[in-house]
Design a protein around this motif. Sequence first.
Motif, PDB file in Angstrom:
ATOM      1  N   ARG A 112       0.841  -1.197   0.000  1.00 20.85           N
ATOM      2  CA  ARG A 112       0.000   0.000   0.000  1.00 20.85           C
ATOM      3  C   ARG A 112       0.875   1.246   0.000  1.00 20.85           C
ATOM      4  O   ARG A 112       1.953   1.245   0.583  1.00 20.85           O
ATOM      5  N   TYR A 113       0.351   2.300  -0.603  1.00 17.00           N
ATOM      6  CA  TYR A 113       1.012   3.605  -0.591  1.00 17.00           C
ATOM      7  C   TYR A 113      -0.069   4.681  -0.638  1.00 17.00           C
ATOM      8  O   TYR A 113      -1.217   4.423  -1.012  1.00 17.00           O
ATOM      9  N   GLN A 114       0.310   5.892  -0.237  1.00 17.20           N
ATOM     10  CA  GLN A 114      -0.648   6.987  -0.273  1.00 17.20           C
ATOM     11  C   GLN A 114      -1.025   7.249  -1.730  1.00 17.20           C
ATOM     12  O   GLN A 114      -0.158   7.335  -2.602  1.00 17.20           O
ATOM     13  N   ARG A 115      -2.326   7.365  -1.950  1.00 14.15           N
ATOM     14  CA  ARG A 115      -2.856   7.460  -3.311  1.00 14.15           C
ATOM     15  C   ARG A 115      -2.212   8.601  -4.080  1.00 14.15           C
ATOM     16  O   ARG A 115      -2.120   9.722  -3.602  1.00 14.15           O
ATOM     17  N   ASP A 116      -1.754   8.254  -5.273  1.00 17.24           N
ATOM     18  CA  ASP A 116      -1.101   9.211  -6.158  1.00 17.24           C
ATOM     19  C   ASP A 116      -1.342   8.721  -7.580  1.00 17.24           C
ATOM     20  O   ASP A 116      -0.886   7.618  -7.937  1.00 17.24           O
ATOM     21  N   HIS A 117      -2.046   9.508  -8.384  1.00 17.90           N
ATOM     22  CA  HIS A 117      -2.415   9.052  -9.726  1.00 17.90           C
ATOM     23  C   HIS A 117      -1.197   8.790 -10.621  1.00 17.90           C
ATOM     24  O   HIS A 117      -1.237   7.917 -11.482  1.00 17.90           O
ATOM     25  N   VAL A 118      -0.106   9.494 -10.395  1.00 14.67           N
ATOM     26  CA  VAL A 118       1.103   9.269 -11.191  1.00 14.67           C
ATOM     27  C   VAL A 118       1.694   7.896 -10.868  1.00 14.67           C
ATOM     28  O   VAL A 118       2.063   7.139 -11.775  1.00 14.67           O
ATOM     29  N   LEU A 119       1.757   7.558  -9.586  1.00 11.99           N
ATOM     30  CA  LEU A 119       2.266   6.238  -9.199  1.00 11.99           C
ATOM     31  C   LEU A 119       1.314   5.136  -9.648  1.00 11.99           C
ATOM     32  O   LEU A 119       1.749   4.061 -10.094  1.00 11.99           O
ATOM     33  N   ASP A 120       0.010   5.378  -9.518  1.00 13.55           N
ATOM     34  CA  ASP A 120      -0.974   4.398  -9.994  1.00 13.55           C
ATOM     35  C   ASP A 120      -0.741   4.111 -11.478  1.00 13.55           C
ATOM     36  O   ASP A 120      -0.692   2.949 -11.906  1.00 13.55           O
ATOM     37  N   HIS A 121      -0.601   5.164 -12.262  1.00 16.87           N
ATOM     38  CA  HIS A 121      -0.404   5.016 -13.709  1.00 16.87           C
ATOM     39  C   HIS A 121       0.884   4.249 -14.010  1.00 16.87           C
ATOM     40  O   HIS A 121       0.906   3.365 -14.863  1.00 16.87           O
TER      41      HIS A 121
END
Length: 149
Positions: A112-121
């Motif tokens: 798990r990690y703090q939500r970040d759309h760049v990391l998700d992508h």
Amino acid sequence: MAIDTQSPVTLVHRVTATEADDTIELPFELRQKARQRIVLRSGREAFVKLNRGGVLRGGDCLASAGGFVVRIGSALEALSEVTSDDNITLARAAYHLGNRHVWVEIGRHSVRYQRDHVLDHMLERLDFRITHIDAPFEPEAGAYDGHSH
């Protein structure tokens, strides 16, 4: 003499305690700060003045010089989660996140990690499936964190 329950209290050290006088839930970002003003669940104001270094974890207790104890809780946060039954898959996800100096919480079948759309992508492009959840965040302490649980 009555105990003053309204004036601010200054929390200056960690303690091991079974009972607390008050509580607060903090997100991970604030559990990293050694100096800050907080408002406890009761509405009472408190000041945290700890030695620098280390991270507060859910369940930790802080005390004032006079013995007032506050239990710290981990607030719900917007997280992204990679799950797999395959340890190599999870190790790859943790490697790519660590390569970007991201705090990660490693579970038996998840990272798990703090939500970040760049990391998700980035992870989706590497064929990882990402799920968005709201949960307490308790990332790995790191090799140089002096506080152990």
